[in-house]
Design a protein around this motif. Structure first.
Motif, PDB file in Angstrom:
ATOM      1  N   ALA A 116      69.165 -40.685 -82.095  1.00  0.00           N
ATOM      2  CA  ALA A 116      68.031 -39.754 -82.230  1.00  0.00           C
ATOM      3  C   ALA A 116      68.434 -38.341 -81.806  1.00  0.00           C
ATOM      4  O   ALA A 116      68.010 -37.360 -82.427  1.00  0.00           O
ATOM      5  CB  ALA A 116      66.844 -40.240 -81.405  1.00  0.00           C
TER       6      ALA A 116
ATOM      7  N   TYR B 247      63.431 -45.261 -89.068  1.00  0.00           N
ATOM      8  CA  TYR B 247      63.760 -46.318 -88.120  1.00  0.00           C
ATOM      9  C   TYR B 247      64.841 -47.225 -88.709  1.00  0.00           C
ATOM     10  O   TYR B 247      65.783 -47.610 -88.019  1.00  0.00           O
ATOM     11  CB  TYR B 247      62.517 -47.151 -87.783  1.00  0.00           C
TER      12      TYR B 247
ATOM     13  N   VAL C  89      68.348 -45.650 -88.570  1.00  0.00           N
ATOM     14  CA  VAL C  89      68.967 -45.744 -87.241  1.00  0.00           C
ATOM     15  C   VAL C  89      69.557 -47.131 -87.051  1.00  0.00           C
ATOM     16  O   VAL C  89      70.695 -47.273 -86.585  1.00  0.00           O
ATOM     17  CB  VAL C  89      67.959 -45.396 -86.122  1.00  0.00           C
TER      18      VAL C  89
ATOM     19  N   VAL D  52      62.776 -39.253 -85.725  1.00  0.00           N
ATOM     20  CA  VAL D  52      62.949 -40.656 -86.129  1.00  0.00           C
ATOM     21  C   VAL D  52      61.582 -41.119 -86.602  1.00  0.00           C
ATOM     22  O   VAL D  52      60.630 -41.166 -85.815  1.00  0.00           O
ATOM     23  CB  VAL D  52      63.485 -41.523 -84.974  1.00  0.00           C
TER      24      VAL D  52
END
Length: 128
Positions: free
Chosen positions: A29, A40, A43, A71
């Motif tokens: 982040a 999300y 990531v 994010v």
């Protein structure tokens, strides 16, 4: 490691410790440049571990100290309950937005995911 698996005498030592997965999520982040976002799922894919729900949970529990507004949900909808704070950040950073139509509930814009989504720009290699 769950707290239940820790020996009784180590609970105080680990009380302030961040789970390793959470540390990794927060590090990602922090790498997202101003004006850009990762989902999300992005990531989780970057880390090669977990999924969007796990990343979302980490951000909900521990994300306050990092640029949490970078994010986001894959559909570009602003984080419920934090829409106005996030919108201030997006406008300040020049994050691409799609203005809301009249029929949109709350008349809040969405992120323009096609333009705002960050691809890691070379920073992703070797980062875990």
């Amino acid at each position: 490691m769950s707290e239940q698996s820790l020996p009784d005498d180590t609970h105080a030592e680990y009380a302030d410790a961040l789970p390793e997965y959470a540390e990794r999520v927060l590090e990602v982040a922090e790498t997202v440049p101003p004006g850009r976002v990762l989902t999300y799922g992005d990531v989780a894919e970057w880390l090669g571990e977990g999924g969007p729900r796990q990343v979302g949970r980490v951000m909900a529990l521990y994300g306050g100290a990092v640029p949490w507004w970078r994010v986001v949900r894959a559909d570009g909808v602003l984080l419920p309950g934090h829409e106005l704070r996030a919108l201030d950040h997006y406008r300040e950073e020049g994050t691409p937005l799609r203005e809301a139509g009249r029929a949109t509930e709350g008349h809040l814009p969405r992120l323009d995911m096609r333009r705002a989504r960050w691809d890691g720009g070379g920073h992703a290699q070797g980062h875990t």
